[in-house]
Write a protein that holds these residues in place. Structure first.
Motif, short mmCIF file in Angstrom:
data_model
loop_
_atom_site.label_atom_id
_atom_site.label_comp_id
_atom_site.label_asym_id
_atom_site.label_seq_id
_atom_site.Cartn_x
_atom_site.Cartn_y
_atom_site.Cartn_z
N ASP A 1 0.83 -1.21 0.00
CA ASP A 1 0.00 0.00 0.00
C ASP A 1 0.86 1.26 0.00
N ALA A 2 1.94 1.23 0.77
CA ALA A 2 2.82 2.40 0.83
C ALA A 2 3.46 2.70 -0.52
N MET A 3 3.76 1.64 -1.30
CA MET A 3 4.46 1.80 -2.56
C MET A 3 3.53 1.93 -3.76
N ALA A 4 2.23 1.93 -3.53
CA ALA A 4 1.26 2.04 -4.62
C ALA A 4 1.38 3.40 -5.32
N PRO A 5 0.92 3.51 -6.58
CA PRO A 5 1.03 4.79 -7.30
C PRO A 5 0.40 5.97 -6.57
N ASP A 6 -0.68 5.72 -5.82
CA ASP A 6 -1.32 6.79 -5.05
C ASP A 6 -0.97 6.69 -3.57
N GLY A 7 0.13 5.98 -3.27
CA GLY A 7 0.49 5.73 -1.89
C GLY A 7 1.40 6.79 -1.28
N ALA A 8 1.78 6.52 -0.06
CA ALA A 8 2.54 7.49 0.74
C ALA A 8 3.90 7.79 0.14
N VAL A 9 4.60 6.77 -0.34
CA VAL A 9 5.97 6.98 -0.80
C VAL A 9 6.01 7.83 -2.07
N ALA A 10 5.10 7.56 -3.00
CA ALA A 10 5.06 8.37 -4.22
C ALA A 10 4.75 9.83 -3.90
N GLU A 11 3.86 10.06 -2.93
CA GLU A 11 3.53 11.43 -2.56
C GLU A 11 4.71 12.12 -1.88
N LEU A 12 5.44 11.39 -1.06
CA LEU A 12 6.63 11.96 -0.44
C LEU A 12 7.64 12.39 -1.50
N ALA A 13 7.81 11.58 -2.52
CA ALA A 13 8.74 11.94 -3.60
C ALA A 13 8.27 13.21 -4.31
N ARG A 14 6.96 13.34 -4.52
CA ARG A 14 6.44 14.56 -5.14
C ARG A 14 6.69 15.78 -4.24
N ILE A 15 6.49 15.59 -2.95
CA ILE A 15 6.72 16.69 -2.00
C ILE A 15 8.17 17.16 -2.07
N ARG A 16 9.10 16.22 -2.15
CA ARG A 16 10.51 16.59 -2.28
C ARG A 16 10.76 17.30 -3.61
N ASP A 17 10.17 16.79 -4.69
CA ASP A 17 10.38 17.40 -6.00
C ASP A 17 9.83 18.84 -6.03
N GLU A 18 8.80 19.09 -5.25
CA GLU A 18 8.21 20.43 -5.18
C GLU A 18 9.00 21.38 -4.28
N GLY A 19 10.00 20.86 -3.58
CA GLY A 19 10.81 21.70 -2.72
C GLY A 19 10.23 21.96 -1.35
N LEU A 20 9.18 21.23 -0.97
CA LEU A 20 8.57 21.43 0.35
C LEU A 20 9.36 20.70 1.44
N ALA A 21 10.15 19.74 1.04
CA ALA A 21 11.08 19.05 1.95
C ALA A 21 12.38 18.87 1.19
N ARG A 22 13.49 19.25 1.83
CA ARG A 22 14.78 19.15 1.13
C ARG A 22 15.23 17.71 1.00
#
Length: 318
Positions: free
Chosen positions: A140-161
Motif C-alpha cells: 500500500d505504501a508503494m502504490a502509485p497513489d500511496g505514501a511513498v510516491a507522494e513523499l517523492a512529489r513533495i521533495r520534488d516540489e521543494g517542500l522538503a529538502r
C-alpha cells in the motif's frame, strides 16, 4: 574512543545537511503522557523549544503525531518568539496517518505535511520522515497513489529538502531503504543498552551512504531514570530479556558512579555509524544535563562491562 561533544557537527550521510551529534526531540515538549507518564504544560514546552532553538544544539526533530500536532504548534510559537528558524538549526518533522480516519495514503501524507507547515509556520522543512510505516502494508505504501510516491512529489516540489524513513521494525526499514527514495534512516528504541536489534540495518544504511539517526536511546525513559522509576521499555511492557539487560547496566553504572543516562546516550553517540542521536526533552534545564551526559568520562573497563551485560540478544524485532 573519547565521547564526542553533543554539539559536534557532521554530515548527515550524503544529504546536504550538517547536524549535531545530539538532536533535540520534540515528543515530550509537546506533552505525551501516554508514552512518558507525565504532562508538559504548554508554557514549559514552548520555553523548552525556545531554549533548544537558541542553544548550540543544531538539530530539532518533531512529528505531526506528537500529541496531534501540539509539539509542532509549540515549536511554531517558539520560532515566532526567536524571529524564525535560525540558520544553524536543521528542522525535521514526520508525516503521519490522518488524525480522524487513520488513512495513510498519498492524500493523507499531503494533508499531514500541510498541517505541519502551518503549525510550524514555515514554508518547507529540511528533513521529512515517513513515520512508523509499519502501520500499513509495504504494498500500500508503494502504490502509485500511496505514501511513498507522494513523499517523492513533495521533495520534488521543494517542500522538503530531504526524505527519511523513521520506524521501528528493522527488517521493514531495510525494505524501504532498498526503494532508493529515502536518504536517511531513523531507527528508534532498537539500538540501546537494552536492545540491539537495529544493528544490521544501521550498518546497511551507513555503508550505503545514507544518513543514520538513532532515536530514543533511553528506551522511553527507563535508561535515564532507572527500572524502579519506569518499569517499561519503548512505552510498553518490557520482555524478561530486556528487563534483565536494563537492571544489569543500571547496576554497573551505579557501582562505577556513572549516570545511567550518560552511558545510554554515549552508547549511541560513540557509534561512528550514527550521525545524530535524538533525545526527547521536556524542560529547558534538561539541555545542560544532556550536554554533560554526552561528554561524561566513562572508563574503558566500564564500557567493557556494559557491552557484555547489555541487551545483545534482547530485541523488539529482527
Amino acid at each position: 574512543m573519547s565521547a564526542p561533544s553533543a554539539f559536534d557537527r557532521r554530515p548527515l550521510g550524503a544529504t546536504s545537511l550538517e547536524v549535531t551529534a545530539v538532536c533535540i526531540g520534540g515528543g515530550p515538549l509537546g506533552s505525551m503522557p501516554g508514552a512518558f507518564d507525565y504532562e508538559t504544560p504548554s508554557a514549559r514546552g514552548v520555553a523548552t523549544a525556545v531554549a533548544a532553538l537558541t542553544s548550540d544544539f543544531g538539530f530539532l526533530d518533531t512529528s505531526a503525531a506528537y500529541n496531534n500536532g501540539e509539539s509542532e504548534r509549540r515549536i511554531g510559537e517558539a520560532l515566532r518568539e526567536v524571529g524564525g528558524l535560525p540558520s544553524s538549526i536543521v528542522l525535521a518533522t514526520k508525516v503521519d496517518p490522518d488524525f480522524e480516519t487513520g488513512q495513510f495514503d498519498g492524500a493523507a501524507v499531503r494533508r499531514s505535511l500541510e498541517g505541519s507547515l502551518e503549525r510550524l509556520g514555515v514554508d518547507r522543512v529540511d528533513l521529512l520522515h515517513f513515520h512508523d510505516p509499519e502501520r500499513i502494508s509495504f504494498a500500500d505504501a508503494m502504490a502509485p497513489d500511496g505514501a511513498v510516491a507522494e513523499l517523492a512529489r513533495i521533495r520534488d516540489e521543494g517542500l522538503a529538502r530531504h526524505l527519511g524513513v523513521a520506524g521501528g521494525p528493522a527488517s521493514l526499514m531495510a525494505r524501504y531503504l532498498y526503494t532508493g527514495v529515502f536518504e536517511v534512516l531513523l531507527t528508534h528504541n532498537r539500538w540501546t543498552l537494552a536492545d540491539r536489534s537495529a544493528d544490521a540495518v544501521i550498518s546497511q544504511a551507513h555503508e550505503a551512504g545514507y544518513g543514520v539517526i538513532n532515536g530514543a536511546p533511553f528506551g522511553g525513559g527507563v535508561l535515564a531514570r532507572g527500572w524502579e522509576a519506569v518499569q517499561k521499555y519503548c512505552y510498553g511492557p518490557a520482555s524478561a530479556e530486556t528487563e534483565r539487560a536494563i537492571k544489569a547496566v543500571e547496576l554497573i553504572c551505579g557501582e562505577a558512579g556513572v549516570p545511567l543516562g550518560a552511558a545510554a546516550l554515549q552508547f549511541s553517540t560513540r557509534d561512528e555509524r550514527i550521525d545524530s542521536t535524538i533525545v526527547g526533552v521536556s524542560r529547558p534545564e534538561r539541555l545542560a544535563e544532556i550536554e554533560a551526559w554526552a561528554s561524561w568520562d566513562i572508563p574503558g573497563d566500564v564500557w567493557e562491562a556494559l557491552e557484555a551485560a547489555s541487551g545483545r540478544d534482547a530485541g523488539l524485532d529482527n
